[in-house]
Design a protein around this motif. Structure first.
Motif, PDB file in Angstrom:
ATOM      1  N   THR A   1     -10.799  12.334  -8.430  1.00  0.00           N
ATOM      2  CA  THR A   1     -11.635  11.717  -9.466  1.00  0.00           C
ATOM      3  C   THR A   1     -12.382  10.524  -8.888  1.00  0.00           C
ATOM      4  O   THR A   1     -13.597  10.387  -9.065  1.00  0.00           O
ATOM      5  N   VAL A   2     -11.680   9.667  -8.178  1.00  0.00           N
ATOM      6  CA  VAL A   2     -12.311   8.492  -7.559  1.00  0.00           C
ATOM      7  C   VAL A   2     -13.351   8.947  -6.539  1.00  0.00           C
ATOM      8  O   VAL A   2     -14.495   8.483  -6.544  1.00  0.00           O
ATOM      9  N   GLN A   3     -12.971   9.883  -5.670  1.00  0.00           N
ATOM     10  CA  GLN A   3     -13.876  10.324  -4.614  1.00  0.00           C
ATOM     11  C   GLN A   3     -15.122  11.000  -5.171  1.00  0.00           C
ATOM     12  O   GLN A   3     -16.199  10.890  -4.593  1.00  0.00           O
ATOM     13  N   ARG A   4     -14.996  11.656  -6.313  1.00  0.00           N
ATOM     14  CA  ARG A   4     -16.174  12.280  -6.936  1.00  0.00           C
ATOM     15  C   ARG A   4     -17.132  11.225  -7.495  1.00  0.00           C
ATOM     16  O   ARG A   4     -18.328  11.458  -7.573  1.00  0.00           O
ATOM     17  N   HIS A   5     -16.600  10.077  -7.893  1.00  0.00           N
ATOM     18  CA  HIS A   5     -17.443   9.018  -8.465  1.00  0.00           C
ATOM     19  C   HIS A   5     -18.027   8.069  -7.421  1.00  0.00           C
ATOM     20  O   HIS A   5     -19.016   7.377  -7.708  1.00  0.00           O
ATOM     21  N   LEU A   6     -17.460   7.989  -6.238  1.00  0.00           N
ATOM     22  CA  LEU A   6     -17.953   7.048  -5.226  1.00  0.00           C
ATOM     23  C   LEU A   6     -19.427   7.247  -4.876  1.00  0.00           C
ATOM     24  O   LEU A   6     -20.149   6.259  -4.697  1.00  0.00           O
ATOM     25  N   PRO A   7     -19.938   8.491  -4.802  1.00  0.00           N
ATOM     26  CA  PRO A   7     -21.371   8.645  -4.508  1.00  0.00           C
ATOM     27  C   PRO A   7     -22.296   8.066  -5.595  1.00  0.00           C
ATOM     28  O   PRO A   7     -23.494   7.894  -5.354  1.00  0.00           O
ATOM     29  N   GLU A   8     -21.745   7.734  -6.757  1.00  0.00           N
ATOM     30  CA  GLU A   8     -22.550   7.102  -7.801  1.00  0.00           C
ATOM     31  C   GLU A   8     -22.897   5.659  -7.446  1.00  0.00           C
ATOM     32  O   GLU A   8     -23.801   5.071  -8.046  1.00  0.00           O
ATOM     33  N   ILE A   9     -22.193   5.084  -6.492  1.00  0.00           N
ATOM     34  CA  ILE A   9     -22.533   3.752  -6.001  1.00  0.00           C
ATOM     35  C   ILE A   9     -23.713   3.954  -5.058  1.00  0.00           C
ATOM     36  O   ILE A   9     -23.586   4.586  -4.018  1.00  0.00           O
ATOM     37  N   GLY A  10     -24.862   3.467  -5.451  1.00  0.00           N
ATOM     38  CA  GLY A  10     -26.087   3.734  -4.706  1.00  0.00           C
ATOM     39  C   GLY A  10     -26.102   3.148  -3.309  1.00  0.00           C
ATOM     40  O   GLY A  10     -25.397   2.180  -3.002  1.00  0.00           O
ATOM     41  N   TYR A  11     -26.927   3.732  -2.490  1.00  0.00           N
ATOM     42  CA  TYR A  11     -27.170   3.280  -1.117  1.00  0.00           C
ATOM     43  C   TYR A  11     -27.533   1.797  -1.152  1.00  0.00           C
ATOM     44  O   TYR A  11     -28.379   1.367  -1.921  1.00  0.00           O
ATOM     45  N   GLY A  12     -26.857   0.998  -0.338  1.00  0.00           N
ATOM     46  CA  GLY A  12     -27.138  -0.428  -0.277  1.00  0.00           C
ATOM     47  C   GLY A  12     -26.496  -1.252  -1.373  1.00  0.00           C
ATOM     48  O   GLY A  12     -26.677  -2.463  -1.426  1.00  0.00           O
ATOM     49  N   GLN A  13     -25.729  -0.616  -2.253  1.00  0.00           N
ATOM     50  CA  GLN A  13     -25.048  -1.321  -3.339  1.00  0.00           C
ATOM     51  C   GLN A  13     -23.557  -1.360  -3.056  1.00  0.00           C
ATOM     52  O   GLN A  13     -23.047  -0.578  -2.263  1.00  0.00           O
ATOM     53  N   THR A  14     -22.863  -2.266  -3.730  1.00  0.00           N
ATOM     54  CA  THR A  14     -21.402  -2.318  -3.624  1.00  0.00           C
ATOM     55  C   THR A  14     -20.815  -2.450  -5.021  1.00  0.00           C
ATOM     56  O   THR A  14     -21.498  -2.858  -5.966  1.00  0.00           O
ATOM     57  N   ARG A  15     -19.551  -2.095  -5.137  1.00  0.00           N
ATOM     58  CA  ARG A  15     -18.781  -2.265  -6.366  1.00  0.00           C
ATOM     59  C   ARG A  15     -17.399  -2.756  -5.970  1.00  0.00           C
ATOM     60  O   ARG A  15     -16.935  -2.504  -4.857  1.00  0.00           O
ATOM     61  N   SER A  16     -16.728  -3.392  -6.897  1.00  0.00           N
ATOM     62  CA  SER A  16     -15.355  -3.821  -6.637  1.00  0.00           C
ATOM     63  C   SER A  16     -14.403  -2.685  -6.990  1.00  0.00           C
ATOM     64  O   SER A  16     -14.762  -1.748  -7.706  1.00  0.00           O
ATOM     65  N   TYR A  17     -13.180  -2.802  -6.488  1.00  0.00           N
ATOM     66  CA  TYR A  17     -12.161  -1.805  -6.832  1.00  0.00           C
ATOM     67  C   TYR A  17     -11.989  -1.758  -8.352  1.00  0.00           C
ATOM     68  O   TYR A  17     -11.839  -0.688  -8.933  1.00  0.00           O
ATOM     69  N   ARG A  18     -12.050  -2.909  -9.004  1.00  0.00           N
ATOM     70  CA  ARG A  18     -11.923  -2.968 -10.462  1.00  0.00           C
ATOM     71  C   ARG A  18     -13.081  -2.221 -11.148  1.00  0.00           C
ATOM     72  O   ARG A  18     -12.865  -1.463 -12.081  1.00  0.00           O
ATOM     73  N   GLN A  19     -14.305  -2.429 -10.656  1.00  0.00           N
ATOM     74  CA  GLN A  19     -15.455  -1.735 -11.243  1.00  0.00           C
ATOM     75  C   GLN A  19     -15.340  -0.222 -11.072  1.00  0.00           C
ATOM     76  O   GLN A  19     -15.707   0.535 -11.972  1.00  0.00           O
ATOM     77  N   VAL A  20     -14.829   0.221  -9.944  1.00  0.00           N
ATOM     78  CA  VAL A  20     -14.636   1.661  -9.734  1.00  0.00           C
ATOM     79  C   VAL A  20     -13.563   2.183 -10.681  1.00  0.00           C
ATOM     80  O   VAL A  20     -13.710   3.267 -11.259  1.00  0.00           O
ATOM     81  N   ALA A  21     -12.499   1.418 -10.880  1.00  0.00           N
ATOM     82  CA  ALA A  21     -11.455   1.830 -11.829  1.00  0.00           C
ATOM     83  C   ALA A  21     -12.051   1.995 -13.223  1.00  0.00           C
ATOM     84  O   ALA A  21     -11.733   2.953 -13.938  1.00  0.00           O
ATOM     85  N   GLU A  22     -12.919   1.087 -13.603  1.00  0.00           N
ATOM     86  CA  GLU A  22     -13.592   1.194 -14.906  1.00  0.00           C
ATOM     87  C   GLU A  22     -14.523   2.407 -14.928  1.00  0.00           C
ATOM     88  O   GLU A  22     -14.597   3.126 -15.928  1.00  0.00           O
ATOM     89  N   LEU A  23     -15.224   2.643 -13.826  1.00  0.00           N
ATOM     90  CA  LEU A  23     -16.140   3.775 -13.723  1.00  0.00           C
ATOM     91  C   LEU A  23     -15.424   5.108 -13.944  1.00  0.00           C
ATOM     92  O   LEU A  23     -15.957   6.010 -14.581  1.00  0.00           O
ATOM     93  N   VAL A  24     -14.196   5.223 -13.435  1.00  0.00           N
ATOM     94  CA  VAL A  24     -13.453   6.479 -13.581  1.00  0.00           C
ATOM     95  C   VAL A  24     -12.649   6.526 -14.877  1.00  0.00           C
ATOM     96  O   VAL A  24     -11.914   7.475 -15.113  1.00  0.00           O
ATOM     97  N   GLY A  25     -12.781   5.485 -15.707  1.00  0.00           N
ATOM     98  CA  GLY A  25     -12.152   5.510 -17.020  1.00  0.00           C
ATOM     99  C   GLY A  25     -10.713   5.035 -17.051  1.00  0.00           C
ATOM    100  O   GLY A  25      -9.994   5.318 -18.012  1.00  0.00           O
ATOM    101  N   ASN A  26     -10.266   4.315 -16.034  1.00  0.00           N
ATOM    102  CA  ASN A  26      -8.896   3.823 -16.007  1.00  0.00           C
ATOM    103  C   ASN A  26      -8.900   2.403 -15.445  1.00  0.00           C
ATOM    104  O   ASN A  26      -8.526   2.173 -14.297  1.00  0.00           O
ATOM    105  N   PRO A  27      -9.343   1.415 -16.249  1.00  0.00           N
ATOM    106  CA  PRO A  27      -9.545   0.058 -15.748  1.00  0.00           C
ATOM    107  C   PRO A  27      -8.302  -0.605 -15.154  1.00  0.00           C
ATOM    108  O   PRO A  27      -8.421  -1.552 -14.382  1.00  0.00           O
ATOM    109  N   ARG A  28      -7.135  -0.129 -15.483  1.00  0.00           N
ATOM    110  CA  ARG A  28      -5.905  -0.730 -14.956  1.00  0.00           C
ATOM    111  C   ARG A  28      -5.480  -0.118 -13.619  1.00  0.00           C
ATOM    112  O   ARG A  28      -4.511  -0.555 -13.009  1.00  0.00           O
ATOM    113  N   ALA A  29      -6.204   0.855 -13.138  1.00  0.00           N
ATOM    114  CA  ALA A  29      -5.818   1.584 -11.924  1.00  0.00           C
ATOM    115  C   ALA A  29      -6.478   1.019 -10.664  1.00  0.00           C
ATOM    116  O   ALA A  29      -6.842   1.755  -9.757  1.00  0.00           O
TER     117      ALA A  29
END
Length: 191
Positions: free
Chosen positions: A114-142
């Motif tokens: 699930t995480v690996q499928r969402h990582l390409p949504e972080i655009g080229y030249g952009q960054t996200r925090s681990y927390r933001q990715v957890a929110e992106l995949v629908g599990n903010p506590r993960a």
């Protein structure tokens, strides 16, 4: 013992014949090759479903192949042409002519997938925090689970876990080492 250049040429021809005949007969469950890039040698491996592994030299290519042989199938052979598209897309990425990858991928299962499928949504030249990715995949506590999914990403560069940083903006870890993570982020920032 083979020792002359002629013997080496014979071995190379025999190996190419082995590659072609086993691949054509469906006897290969996994193909691999190595490519050079600005970060050194990368091992690329694929199944018929898609790219299954990208490994830095620091991961020990022989060890990676051994692990793939145990977990995937012992029928893994160097068949470079099966990875021509992956090699081309990586070359385009490193020469700043590609910002996203269009390769079929053979991903792991469960939350990591699930995480690996969402990582390409972080655009080229952009960054996200681990927390933001957890929110992106629908599990903010993960947050820790996201970190584990990034740390065990079998497809670095192609699945851009290098774009995920700690909440405080520091790099965190990376399978290819912090120098590789920094180099990838700098490559993308310069575009």
């Amino acid at each position: 013992m083979l020792s002359t250049p002629q013997d080496a040429a014979i071995l190379q021809r025999l190996h190419r014949r082995l590659e072609a005949e086993t691949d054509g007969a469906g006897l290969v469950d996994g193909a691999y090759t190595t490519v050079d890039c600005p970060l050194g040698s990368l091992l690329l491996a694929a199944t018929p479903k898609g790219l299954v592994r990208v490994a830095y030299a620091s991961e020990d290519h022989d060890q990676v192949l051994d692990t793939l042989g145990r977990k995937l199938s012992p029928r893994i052979l160097r068949v470079p042409w099966r990875l021509d598209d992956a090699a081309r897309e990586l070359d385009e990425y490193f020469t700043r002519r590609r910002k996203t990858f269009d390769l079929p991928l053979d991903l792991s299962h469960g939350f990591r997938q699930t995480v690996q499928r969402h990582l390409p949504e972080i655009g080229y030249g952009q960054t996200r925090s681990y927390r933001q990715v957890a929110e992106l995949v629908g599990n903010p506590r993960a947050v820790c689970a996201v970190g584990t999914a990034c740390a065990t990403n079998p497809l670095p560069v192609v699945v851009p876990c290098h774009r995920v940083l700690r909440t405080d903006g520091t790099l965190g870890g990376y399978i290819g080492g912090l120098e590789a993570k920094t180099a990838l982020l700098n490559l993308e920032a310069a575009a």
